[in-house]
Design an enzyme around this catalytic site. Structure first.
Site, mmCIF file in Angstrom:
data_model
loop_
_atom_site.group_PDB
_atom_site.id
_atom_site.type_symbol
_atom_site.label_atom_id
_atom_site.label_comp_id
_atom_site.label_asym_id
_atom_site.label_seq_id
_atom_site.Cartn_x
_atom_site.Cartn_y
_atom_site.Cartn_z
ATOM 1 N N LYS A 22 0.843 -1.208 0.000
ATOM 2 C CA LYS A 22 0.000 0.000 0.000
ATOM 3 C C LYS A 22 0.870 1.246 0.000
ATOM 4 C CE LYS A 22 -1.518 1.621 4.105
ATOM 5 N NZ LYS A 22 -1.347 3.023 4.462
ATOM 6 N N ASN A 23 1.912 1.269 0.864
ATOM 7 C CA ASN A 23 2.700 2.492 1.030
ATOM 8 C C ASN A 23 3.700 2.740 -0.090
ATOM 9 O OD1 ASN A 23 1.223 3.059 3.259
ATOM 10 N ND2 ASN A 23 2.774 2.401 4.734
ATOM 11 N N CYS A 117 -3.570 8.316 9.760
ATOM 12 C CA CYS A 117 -3.938 7.604 10.977
ATOM 13 C C CYS A 117 -3.762 8.531 12.183
ATOM 14 C CB CYS A 117 -3.058 6.369 11.144
ATOM 15 S SG CYS A 117 -3.558 5.046 10.053
ATOM 16 N N ARG A 122 1.168 14.903 12.733
ATOM 17 C CA ARG A 122 1.819 14.415 11.504
ATOM 18 C C ARG A 122 2.407 15.642 10.782
ATOM 19 N NH1 ARG A 122 -0.295 9.243 10.306
ATOM 20 N NH2 ARG A 122 1.491 8.976 8.929
ATOM 21 N N ASP A 305 5.269 0.288 11.935
ATOM 22 C CA ASP A 305 3.954 -0.216 11.509
ATOM 23 C C ASP A 305 3.695 -1.644 11.933
ATOM 24 O OD1 ASP A 305 3.729 1.615 8.369
ATOM 25 O OD2 ASP A 305 3.441 2.186 10.451
ATOM 26 N N ARG A 396 -8.396 -0.084 5.218
ATOM 27 C CA ARG A 396 -7.536 0.913 4.533
ATOM 28 C C ARG A 396 -6.271 0.246 4.000
ATOM 29 N NH1 ARG A 396 -6.823 6.572 7.642
ATOM 30 N NH2 ARG A 396 -5.527 6.863 5.805
HETATM 31 C C1 EPZ Z 1 4.780 6.734 6.309
HETATM 32 O O1 EPZ Z 1 4.211 7.816 7.013
HETATM 33 C C2 EPZ Z 1 3.728 5.638 6.306
HETATM 34 N N1 EPZ Z 1 2.524 6.126 5.630
HETATM 35 C C3 EPZ Z 1 3.384 5.225 7.733
HETATM 36 O O2 EPZ Z 1 2.531 4.111 7.632
HETATM 37 C C4 EPZ Z 1 4.655 4.780 8.446
HETATM 38 O O3 EPZ Z 1 4.338 4.510 9.796
HETATM 39 C C5 EPZ Z 1 5.719 5.892 8.367
HETATM 40 O O4 EPZ Z 1 5.943 6.240 6.991
HETATM 41 C C6 EPZ Z 1 7.034 5.461 8.979
HETATM 42 O O5 EPZ Z 1 7.511 4.331 8.308
HETATM 43 C C7 EPZ Z 1 2.491 6.091 4.295
HETATM 44 O O6 EPZ Z 1 3.455 5.689 3.644
HETATM 45 C C8 EPZ Z 1 1.206 6.562 3.661
HETATM 46 P P1 EPZ Z 1 7.456 9.771 8.245
HETATM 47 P P2 EPZ Z 1 4.962 9.259 7.008
HETATM 48 O O7 EPZ Z 1 7.408 11.053 7.525
HETATM 49 O O8 EPZ Z 1 5.626 9.445 5.701
HETATM 50 C C9 EPZ Z 1 8.261 12.877 11.709
HETATM 51 C C10 EPZ Z 1 0.599 2.851 7.929
HETATM 52 O O9 EPZ Z 1 0.202 2.264 8.931
HETATM 53 N N2 EPZ Z 1 8.172 13.930 10.677
HETATM 54 O O10 EPZ Z 1 8.497 8.763 7.892
HETATM 55 O O11 EPZ Z 1 3.991 10.270 7.463
HETATM 56 C C11 EPZ Z 1 6.959 12.138 11.944
HETATM 57 O O12 EPZ Z 1 6.139 12.850 12.850
HETATM 58 C C12 EPZ Z 1 1.165 4.241 8.054
HETATM 59 O O13 EPZ Z 1 0.632 2.352 6.789
HETATM 60 C C13 EPZ Z 1 8.457 15.240 11.045
HETATM 61 O O14 EPZ Z 1 8.749 15.532 12.199
HETATM 62 O O15 EPZ Z 1 6.040 9.037 8.131
HETATM 63 C C14 EPZ Z 1 7.451 10.830 12.531
HETATM 64 O O16 EPZ Z 1 7.763 11.015 13.893
HETATM 65 C C15 EPZ Z 1 1.014 4.780 9.451
HETATM 66 N N3 EPZ Z 1 8.379 16.212 10.092
HETATM 67 C C16 EPZ Z 1 8.753 10.583 11.764
HETATM 68 O O17 EPZ Z 1 9.153 11.859 11.247
HETATM 69 C C17 EPZ Z 1 8.056 15.938 8.793
HETATM 70 O O18 EPZ Z 1 8.036 16.879 7.972
HETATM 71 C C18 EPZ Z 1 8.604 9.618 10.593
HETATM 72 O O19 EPZ Z 1 7.500 10.075 9.817
HETATM 73 C C19 EPZ Z 1 7.776 14.590 8.442
HETATM 74 C C20 EPZ Z 1 7.851 13.604 9.400
#
Ligand code: EPZ
Length: 418
Positions: A22-23, A117, A122, A305, A396
């Site tokens: 999915k991702n 989620c 986020r 995840d 989802r």
């Molecule tokens: C992706 O989310 C996935 N979603 C998430 O999967 C997954 O948990 C996550 O990556 C981590 O692997 C999709 O791919 C649609 P990040 P994403 O940016 O991209 C912080 C699922 O269950 N951050 O890697 O939003 C953030 O808060 C979902 O399939 C900032 O601080 O995750 C987090 O603490 C849930 N500033 C960390 O980085 C930013 O600008 C990692 O977030 C961006 C992120």
């Protein structure tokens, strides 16, 4: 409201196919905005996030058909510059990829803050940092994001302050047509990042990832492409936690063992038998698993995840364990639901300690996608009938969960709400 009804305590035997990730499919689908021609994408999972993403693009003018056999035929040639589908956008994190793609395609993007989620904030400041360093003007007001590139974007070197899958993907999407070589440092290296890079290069982009650095040499245009999405590593690992909770012997087909080997080694130390060969993984587990303690971290280490599902699994082990959540320190809503089943689970800040628990069936509420999967795991391993509400969260990201679990001998059904 729909409800999953699970009669737990039955071991799982048989074979299921793991679907496309999915991702990965989500950024790839939005990336078709960079190709004003027909694309055919195979192994696309039939889950609501995917269907909603396609709907957003159709509302913007794309022609798209997602077939029963997981093939998406999409053409974004006639897509207008204005982003549409605000209601869907505000429900999905992946719609943030409209920022990078529309900045590349239309030199502008105006959209509501993307959803996702609900396990805490986020933020997107890393995404906006990359766009700004490329020369775009970014602002957030009244819950909307506005990005404009009044002049040509310029290649540059961007160092992310934290490893972010979304920011890495979005900045790659924004860099594809930028003249010169854009260097992005401290990038995420999850398989879904490589999947997107592979898709774009197949369409004529010039992108190279070396460790946590990505080099993107701008090209003028991308061309029509046929592409197959990588297997879903989290779906595969989730089904492994199901076997661990209720014992059994299953064969997973269509997996990429390379993406799941780190977690499989942890499972083996707990007592799982896992044999991987080519694109299959045979997974056996008995009732005498030992516990483990892990910390979530960016790939290739333990994926956040899988944290909720792993907590459920630990309830059924001889000595439990601890999970330190270092990516989303507030993704613990599932713990309150497991406590309804009698789980001996204690949270302190971003660490949760799980002791062996003799769970009882209960009526539960899924609070997000992976929390929902954790409740399915716990219910499958618990004698008696459990009910799980808010099934919309689970569908989802898990295609045909009821069909797949049933085919393995799990007693699960979906009750359609009134
Ligand atoms: C992706 O989310 C996935 N979603 C998430 O999967 C997954 O948990 C996550 O990556 C981590 O692997 C999709 O791919 C649609 P990040 P994403 O940016 O991209 C912080 C699922 O269950 N951050 O890697 O939003 C953030 O808060 C979902 O399939 C900032 O601080 O995750 C987090 O603490 C849930 N500033 C960390 O980085 C930013 O600008 C990692 O977030 C961006 C992120």
């Amino acid at each position: 409201m729909e409800q999953l009804v699970i009669n737990g305590g039955h071991s799982l035997y048989g074979e299921i196919a793991i679907g496309g990730m999915k991702n990965s499919a989500l950024p790839v689908i939005f990336a078709t905005l960079l190709i004003k021609d027909e694309c055919v994408i195979y192994n696309v999972p039939l889950v609501s996030d995917i269907i909603n993403s396609i709907e957003i693009l159709k509302q913007m003018g794309a022609k798209a058909e997602l077939t029963e056999n997981h093939t998406l035929i999409i053409n974004t040639r006639d897509v207008q510059d204005e982003i549409k589908g605000y209601e869907l956008i505000s429900k999905m994190r992946a719609s943030s990829y409209l920022m990078g793609t529309m900045l590349s395609r239309a030199k502008k993007a105006y959209l509501p803050m993307p959803g996702g989620c609900n396990f805490g904030a986020r933020p997107i400041e890393q995404h906006l940092k990359g766009f700004s360093m490329l020369g775009a003007n970014c602002s957030c007001e009244n819950g909307f994001i506005s990005i404009n590139a009044s002049k040509l974007l310029k290649s540059t070197k961007i160092t992310l302050d934290k490893i972010s899958v979304g920011a890495t993907i979005n900045i790659v999407l924004a860099s594809v047509f930028v003249e010169g070589v854009t260097v992005i440092e401290n990038v995420a290296i999850e398989p879904h990042v490589d999947d997107l890079i592979c898709f774009l290069n197949t369409a004529g982009a010039k992108i190279l990832r070396v460790g946590r650095k990505i080099y993107c040499e701008g090209v003028k245009k991308l061309h029509s492409v046929r592409y197959r999405i990588f297997p879903d590593m989290i779906e595969a690992l989730t089904y492994m936690t199901f076997v661990g909770a209720c014992s059994g012997d299953i064969n997973l087909t269509g997996v990429n063992y390379e993406h799941i080997k780190y977690v499989c080694d942890i499972f083996r130390k707990m007592g799982f038998e896992i044999d991987a060969y080519y694109d299959e993984a045979r997974v056996k587990a008995g009732k005498n698993l030992v516990g483990a303690s892990i910390e979530t971290a960016p790939y290739p280490l333990f994926p956040t995840d899988l944290h909720p599902q792993f907590s459920s699994l630990l309830c059924f082990t001889k000595d439990g364990g601890e999970i330190k959540e270092s990516i989303f320190p507030t993704r613990f809503a599932y713990a309150y639901e497991l406590e309804k089943m009698g789980a001996k689970i204690k949270r302190e800040d971003n660490v949760v300690k799980i002791n062996p628990s003799n769970l009882s069936p209960a009526s539960l509420d899924a609070t997000d996608l992976r929390a929902g999967a954790a409740l399915v795991c716990a219910s499958l391993g618990t004698n008696g009938t459990s009910r799980i509400n808010n099934v919309n969260y689970i569908v989802r990201g898990y295609e045909n969960l009821v069909g797949k679990v049933s085919s393995l001998g799990g007693k699960i059904k979906l009750l359609k709400g009134e």
